[in-house]
Write an enzyme that holds these catalytic residues in place. Structure first.
Site, PDB file in Angstrom:
ATOM      1  N   ASP B 194       0.844  -1.212  -0.011  1.00 44.17           N
ATOM      2  CA  ASP B 194      -0.010   0.006  -0.048  1.00 44.17           C
ATOM      3  C   ASP B 194       1.047   1.190   0.152  1.00 44.17           C
ATOM      4  OD1 ASP B 194      -2.290   1.880   0.872  1.00 44.17           O
ATOM      5  OD2 ASP B 194      -3.368   0.169   1.016  1.00 44.17           O
ATOM      6  N   HIS B 226      -3.614   5.771   3.778  1.00 41.83           N
ATOM      7  CA  HIS B 226      -4.123   4.555   3.459  1.00 41.83           C
ATOM      8  C   HIS B 226      -3.596   3.420   3.821  1.00 41.83           C
ATOM      9  CE1 HIS B 226      -6.028   1.777   0.269  1.00 41.83           C
ATOM     10  NE2 HIS B 226      -6.895   2.561   0.230  1.00 41.83           N
ATOM     11  N   ASN B 324     -14.088   0.496  -5.957  1.00 41.66           N
ATOM     12  CA  ASN B 324     -14.870   1.376  -5.610  1.00 41.66           C
ATOM     13  C   ASN B 324     -15.658   2.210  -6.643  1.00 41.66           C
ATOM     14  OD1 ASN B 324     -13.996   0.603  -2.881  1.00 41.66           O
ATOM     15  ND2 ASN B 324     -12.654   2.280  -3.025  1.00 41.66           N
ATOM     16  N   SER B 397     -11.397  -1.071   0.145  1.00 39.66           N
ATOM     17  CA  SER B 397     -10.000  -0.976   0.471  1.00 39.66           C
ATOM     18  C   SER B 397     -10.065  -1.249   2.153  1.00 39.66           C
ATOM     19  CB  SER B 397      -9.437   0.308   0.626  1.00 39.66           C
ATOM     20  OG  SER B 397      -9.018   0.751  -0.755  1.00 39.66           O
TER      21      SER B 397
END
Lengths: 60, 448
Positions: B194, B226, B324, B397
């Site tokens: 990530d 994130h 998403n 996520s």
């Protein structure tokens, strides 16, 4: 194999032996055909780019 | 020993009892039943197909007997000598379609099965009744159709009254049955690829953390947030500095691979390098809350599919976010790259009321591109780089690291659960939902 790939037009980047991948760069997509023809190559693909939303977005 | 009171069969009973014995104790148990109830028992394997009148038959390999006495008599009489359960013997029937039972009720010969319309709105019953099963199925179809058009699960209506208590643990950990699970992920390495990690976050003091940046010119330290949030969900502490608890595998070893820059961008090159690193470091799980949008009809990446399979062969399961890009109910997009690879577990997002998140993508593209499982992904509280410390965000996520952390729990519980087998353990253990598998796969992930 690296030499053969270079000859086919691949500017070598990383070699990833555990997963059997070599990354690199090409002048343009016409090189893909030549690279795919190199013995031992299973697949050639352009890379995808990934982009997350900015940190303050509620959906990530 | 318990009498299975839950079974009040509507299909009728024979008056006989099924008796389940403890493994290895069926002989002793059968002795006790014989003496107590006064039945004569034959061991199956002879010519008897059914217990003799007033007798019993013992299936030794199964550890089960059928006894010609009603359940309450058997229980009372036998005490609890090696008997695990007693149930009434049920009458069973061959299954038939709604048309066949309706026809039978009318006394007509059973009609050949014709292709039934999906919602028989215009049809009226031909005299004799439609079966209860038929009507229940009809109601289910209507509810589903309403949900698809109006949005929000039917469950939302029921669950709205229930307030969620997040004082001790996040709703996601509760929904995934993590809170009371005794597994911790101890001895399991989980890689989260990530934006890196806040290596100085106080909630992770004392944890085993290995980190590596695959973004040239940038250190692992998370400049976006994130990555820290995802690592928190998958691997956060059992007792964080400030409650609620938000992490699943609180004793697993953290492998933080930075494959996305502090601006949140990256490419396959960095991602593949991160996967290589995780495989070489024997991580049982790779969590990737990242992806690129796909088009309907777009095939999956041959490269990533092969890589994922090779990783599985070496004991590493890759779990990725479904994406998403959707805005349900009007816009529903296919699972993104690389989650759309068959050998990568694609995770959809659900909310606290049991509905699919409005942004969660669907398994639209054939041949790969499916959603494999769902996880909590709306209003997820987890860690964030200091000084903010915590944040509440949504996304596939956020669902993905729930699954990754739970994968570590399964991996700890069973040394054979690795690679594809670990994936099967996750889907096998998921909570089945009354929602389409194209949206939630096997259902809501559950801790072992």
């Amino acid at each position: 194999m690296a030499a053969a790939l270079q000859e086919a037009g691949l500017r070598l980047g990383l070699a990833l032996p555990s997963t059997g991948v070599i990354t690199g760069a090409v002048e343009d997509e016409t090189a893909f055909e030549a690279i795919a023809a190199v013995e031992g190559v299973a697949a050639v693909e352009p890379v995808h780019e990934v982009q997350l939303p900015p940190p303050d977005e509620p959906v990530q | 020993m318990h009498f299975n009171e839950a079974f009040q069969p509507s299909g009728g009973t024979t008056g006989r009892s099924l008796v389940l014995f403890e493994e290895g104790a069926s002989e002793a148990g059968m002795q006790a039943v014989q003496e107590a109830v006064g039945v004569e028992v034959a061991v199956a394997g002879g010519d008897e197909a059914a217990p003799a009148e007033g007798g019993g038959i013992l299936f030794e390999s199964l550890g089960v007997a059928v006894v010609d006495a009603p359940p309450d008599q058997v229980i009372q009489a036998a005490g609890d000598a090696a008997i695990l359960a007693v149930e009434p013997e049920r009458i069973v029937y061959a299954l038939e379609t709604a048309e066949q039972s309706a026809a039978a009720a009318n006394g007509h010969a059973a009609m050949p099965p014709a292709p039934a319309p999906p919602l028989p709105v215009a049809q009226s019953p031909q005299g004799g009744g439609l079966s209860a099963e038929y009507l229940l199925g009809y109601r289910e179809a209507v509810l589903h159709l309403t949900d698809s058009v109006v949005g929000g699960g039917a469950a939302a209506v029921a669950a709205q009254a229930a307030a969620v208590d997040e004082s001790q643990a996040t709703w996601g950990l509760q929904a995934a049955k993590v809170v009371n699970c005794c597994r911790t992920g101890k001895g399991i390495r989980v890689a989260v690829l990530d934006t890196g990690f806040d290596l100085k976050h106080p909630d992770f003091a004392g944890r085993s953390v290995t980190s590596q940046s695959f973004i040239s010119g940038q250190a692992v330290q998370d400049g976006h947030g994130h990555g820290t949030h995802c690592i928190g969900t998958a691997l956060g502490a059992k007792c964080p500095g400030v409650r609620p608890r938000y992490g699943v595998a609180h004793e697993a070893e953290i492998f933080a691979g930075k494959v996305l820059s502090n601006a949140g961008s990256g490419s396959d090159t960095g991602i593949l390098a991160g996967i290589e690193w995780a495989v070489q470091n024997k991580c049982a799980v790779i969590s990737m809350s990242l992806g690129a949008a796909t088009q309907p009809g777009q095939p999956f990446s041959q490269v990533f599919e092969r890589v994922a399979r090779r990783a599985q062969e070496q004991g590493t399961l890759i779990i990725a976010a479904a994406g998403n890009e959707s805005q349900r109910p009007g816009i529903v997009n296919p699972v993104g790259h690389p989650a759309n690879c068959p050998s990568i577990m694609a995770v959809a997002a659900m909310d606290v009321q049991g509905a699919v998140a409005r942004f969660s993508n669907r398994g639209i593209n054939p041949d790969g591109g499916q959603v494999d499982i769902a996880g909590p992904g709306v209003d997820v509280h987890s860690s964030w780089p200091m000084p903010t410390r915590y944040r509440r965000i949504s996304g596939t996520s956020m669902a993905t690291p729930h699954v990754a952390g739970i994968a570590a729990l399964y991996a700890e519980a069973d040394p054979a659960a690795r690679g594809a087998a670990l994936g099967r353990a996750l889907t096998g253990g998921a909570l089945r939902l009354t929602l389409p598998s194209s949206d939630v796969g096997a259902g809501m992930v559950q801790a072992p």
